[in-house]
Design an enzyme around this catalytic site. Sequence first.
Site, mmCIF file in Angstrom:
data_model
loop_
_atom_site.group_PDB
_atom_site.id
_atom_site.type_symbol
_atom_site.label_atom_id
_atom_site.label_comp_id
_atom_site.label_asym_id
_atom_site.label_seq_id
_atom_site.Cartn_x
_atom_site.Cartn_y
_atom_site.Cartn_z
ATOM 1 N N ARG A 15 0.831 -1.214 0.000
ATOM 2 C CA ARG A 15 0.000 0.000 0.000
ATOM 3 C C ARG A 15 0.871 1.273 0.000
ATOM 4 N NH1 ARG A 15 -0.520 4.730 2.459
ATOM 5 N NH2 ARG A 15 0.024 3.729 4.434
ATOM 6 N N ASP A 16 1.500 1.568 1.106
ATOM 7 C CA ASP A 16 2.294 2.810 1.188
ATOM 8 C C ASP A 16 3.440 2.759 0.173
ATOM 9 O OD1 ASP A 16 3.300 5.246 2.089
ATOM 10 O OD2 ASP A 16 3.308 4.691 4.196
ATOM 11 N N HIS A 207 5.555 4.470 12.599
ATOM 12 C CA HIS A 207 5.479 4.426 11.120
ATOM 13 C C HIS A 207 6.423 5.526 10.626
ATOM 14 C CE1 HIS A 207 2.870 4.197 7.290
ATOM 15 N NE2 HIS A 207 3.604 5.276 7.090
ATOM 16 N N HIS A 209 8.893 7.211 7.893
ATOM 17 C CA HIS A 209 9.502 7.344 6.565
ATOM 18 C C HIS A 209 10.967 7.716 6.797
ATOM 19 C CE1 HIS A 209 5.999 6.875 3.852
ATOM 20 N NE2 HIS A 209 5.374 7.042 5.004
ATOM 21 N N CYS A 240 4.358 9.308 0.037
ATOM 22 C CA CYS A 240 2.959 9.728 0.007
ATOM 23 C C CYS A 240 2.791 10.743 -1.117
ATOM 24 C CB CYS A 240 2.567 10.334 1.352
ATOM 25 S SG CYS A 240 0.898 11.003 1.346
ATOM 26 N N ASN A 249 8.984 4.356 3.421
ATOM 27 C CA ASN A 249 9.115 3.954 4.820
ATOM 28 C C ASN A 249 10.498 3.356 5.001
ATOM 29 O OD1 ASN A 249 6.112 3.341 3.960
ATOM 30 N ND2 ASN A 249 6.140 3.780 6.143
HETATM 31 P P1 HMG Z 1 -13.294 14.233 -1.877
HETATM 32 O O1 HMG Z 1 -13.124 14.726 -3.272
HETATM 33 O O2 HMG Z 1 -13.290 15.225 -0.762
HETATM 34 O O3 HMG Z 1 -14.588 13.321 -1.732
HETATM 35 O O4 HMG Z 1 -12.180 13.128 -1.611
HETATM 36 P P2 HMG Z 1 -16.069 13.547 -2.111
HETATM 37 O O5 HMG Z 1 -16.841 12.791 -1.095
HETATM 38 O O6 HMG Z 1 -16.354 15.011 -2.356
HETATM 39 O O7 HMG Z 1 -16.188 12.780 -3.513
HETATM 40 C C1 HMG Z 1 -15.546 13.233 -4.701
HETATM 41 C C2 HMG Z 1 -15.414 12.069 -5.676
HETATM 42 O O8 HMG Z 1 -14.567 11.048 -5.097
HETATM 43 C C3 HMG Z 1 -16.733 11.380 -6.024
HETATM 44 O O9 HMG Z 1 -16.597 10.844 -7.332
HETATM 45 C C4 HMG Z 1 -16.764 10.249 -5.042
HETATM 46 O O10 HMG Z 1 -17.564 9.172 -5.469
HETATM 47 C C5 HMG Z 1 -15.306 9.826 -5.016
HETATM 48 P P3 HMG Z 1 -17.141 11.635 -8.633
HETATM 49 O O11 HMG Z 1 -18.600 11.819 -8.347
HETATM 50 O O12 HMG Z 1 -16.383 12.934 -8.696
HETATM 51 O O13 HMG Z 1 -16.817 10.700 -9.753
HETATM 52 N N1 HMG Z 1 -14.929 9.150 -3.759
HETATM 53 C C6 HMG Z 1 -14.356 7.945 -3.708
HETATM 54 N N2 HMG Z 1 -13.988 7.065 -4.668
HETATM 55 C C7 HMG Z 1 -13.427 5.917 -4.243
HETATM 56 N N3 HMG Z 1 -13.220 5.614 -2.955
HETATM 57 C C8 HMG Z 1 -13.561 6.455 -1.969
HETATM 58 C C9 HMG Z 1 -14.159 7.672 -2.347
HETATM 59 N N4 HMG Z 1 -14.611 8.733 -1.634
HETATM 60 C C10 HMG Z 1 -15.075 9.622 -2.506
HETATM 61 N N5 HMG Z 1 -13.329 6.132 -0.702
HETATM 62 C C11 HMG Z 1 -11.008 11.368 -0.489
HETATM 63 C C12 HMG Z 1 -11.971 12.555 -0.344
HETATM 64 C C13 HMG Z 1 -10.520 10.969 0.881
HETATM 65 C C14 HMG Z 1 -11.746 10.222 -1.138
HETATM 66 C C15 HMG Z 1 -9.850 11.825 -1.399
HETATM 67 O O14 HMG Z 1 -9.291 12.979 -0.845
HETATM 68 C C16 HMG Z 1 -8.782 10.785 -1.563
HETATM 69 O O15 HMG Z 1 -9.000 9.724 -2.142
HETATM 70 N N6 HMG Z 1 -7.554 11.077 -1.089
HETATM 71 C C17 HMG Z 1 -6.418 10.181 -1.223
HETATM 72 C C18 HMG Z 1 -5.851 9.965 0.132
HETATM 73 C C19 HMG Z 1 -4.728 8.942 0.089
HETATM 74 O O16 HMG Z 1 -4.907 7.809 -0.342
HETATM 75 N N7 HMG Z 1 -3.518 9.348 0.560
HETATM 76 C C20 HMG Z 1 -2.430 8.461 0.678
HETATM 77 C C21 HMG Z 1 -2.629 7.501 1.829
HETATM 78 S S1 HMG Z 1 -2.334 8.225 3.425
HETATM 79 C C22 HMG Z 1 -0.646 8.063 3.680
HETATM 80 O O17 HMG Z 1 0.059 7.631 2.800
HETATM 81 C C23 HMG Z 1 -0.111 8.386 5.056
HETATM 82 C C24 HMG Z 1 0.182 7.138 5.898
HETATM 83 O O18 HMG Z 1 1.093 6.274 5.241
HETATM 84 C C25 HMG Z 1 0.771 7.579 7.231
HETATM 85 C C26 HMG Z 1 1.941 8.540 7.035
HETATM 86 O O19 HMG Z 1 2.990 8.131 6.512
HETATM 87 O O20 HMG Z 1 1.756 9.704 7.388
HETATM 88 C C27 HMG Z 1 -1.094 6.353 6.192
HETATM 89 MG MG MG Z 2 3.194 6.467 5.238
#
Ligand code: HMG
Ligand code: MG
Length: 301
Positions: A15-16, A207, A209, A240, A249
């Site tokens: 995933r990450d 966690h 990086h 990310c 990471n």
């Molecule tokens: P948004 O645009 O605010 O959501 O996104 P919305 O509710 O307004 O919906 C907009 C569109 O997104 C719609 O589609 C929804 O259906 C769709 P449209 O009508 O435009 O075709 N939608 C979705 N589609 C699939 N799955 C969903 C979903 N929700 C809405 N769950 C949202 C909000 C959170 C979805 C968006 O901002 C997003 O996907 N962000 C990506 C976040 C991400 O994956 N980041 C990386 C992971 S976190 C990370 O790496 C950190 C971590 O490792 C810890 C660290 O290291 O810090 C965990």
């Molecule tokens: Mg991370």
Amino acid sequence: MNLPTRVKIVDVGPRDGLQNEKQPVPAEVKIGLVQRLQDAGLREIEVTSYVSPKWVPQMADNHEVMAGIRRDSGVRYSVLTPNLKGFEAAVLDQPDEIVVFGAASEAFSQKNINCSIAESIERFAPVVEAARARGIHVRGAMSCTVGCPYEGEVAPAKVGYLAGLMKGIGVQRVDVADTIGVGTPRKVRAAFEATLGHFGIDQVSGHFHDTYGQALANTLAALELGVWNFQSSVSGLGGCPYAKGATGNVATEDVVFMLHGMGIATGIDLDRLIDAGQYISGFLGRKSGSRVATAVLNKRG
Ligand code: HMG
Ligand code: MG
């Protein structure tokens, strides 16, 4: 010193590690990676995320990957779900654990999940409730617990605040994440201490990086507090998409080598783990990001 005698590692590589890859990685390769990680002894694997494919195209094959992995009953397979839409999609694939992911910094919350910290908690609450009602474990990732790419240094009080909110909605354990790898041991320690005001030592994980090469030192600082859960990425894959320039990471191989060298058990076979890293690095066409893997591979000749 309060060092644990065993450590549990979640490999977050599928995933990450892969979410930020520009080249398409076929589901089949992700499935192959999960298989190799479990064969190497990993008992927790973060497989994929149910986020918007427009935001993170690499994770769009979440169903295919979850359907394709050969599940081992002793392994916990976790997935990221930022909202109910993601949870409803994830639940079809029967994850053992879902992860809601928030941030200790407002700016990162906005960039990563398009809402404020307060709004994120409102979105997570029904997800947590639905997951727990189904007996699915719930983890909360807390990004930017020491530094933020937009706001700079993050105060421990902000971490404590987020941890308290997570606890309040029923999150069972949390990850103290250094998203951009700027943490150093004392700062990481302070982030943990703030978190430990809300969660027990068994419910927190590190966690880190490794962008600035501090992750092993930070791991040691957390170990000294008694933390025994860590997340890492085979081959040091990843980054990310919303933290520009942040690298992967800390490599699982490097963490395992350090722990085994300290007499701390992980249940992981380092040689098989290195093979898993070679499999994915080979596919991506790049060298391993793990110093340990590189050293061992050089010796293997
Ligand atoms: P948004 O645009 O605010 O959501 O996104 P919305 O509710 O307004 O919906 C907009 C569109 O997104 C719609 O589609 C929804 O259906 C769709 P449209 O009508 O435009 O075709 N939608 C979705 N589609 C699939 N799955 C969903 C979903 N929700 C809405 N769950 C949202 C909000 C959170 C979805 C968006 O901002 C997003 O996907 N962000 C990506 C976040 C991400 O994956 N980041 C990386 C992971 S976190 C990370 O790496 C950190 C971590 O490792 C810890 C660290 O290291 O810090 C965990
Ligand atoms: Mg991370």
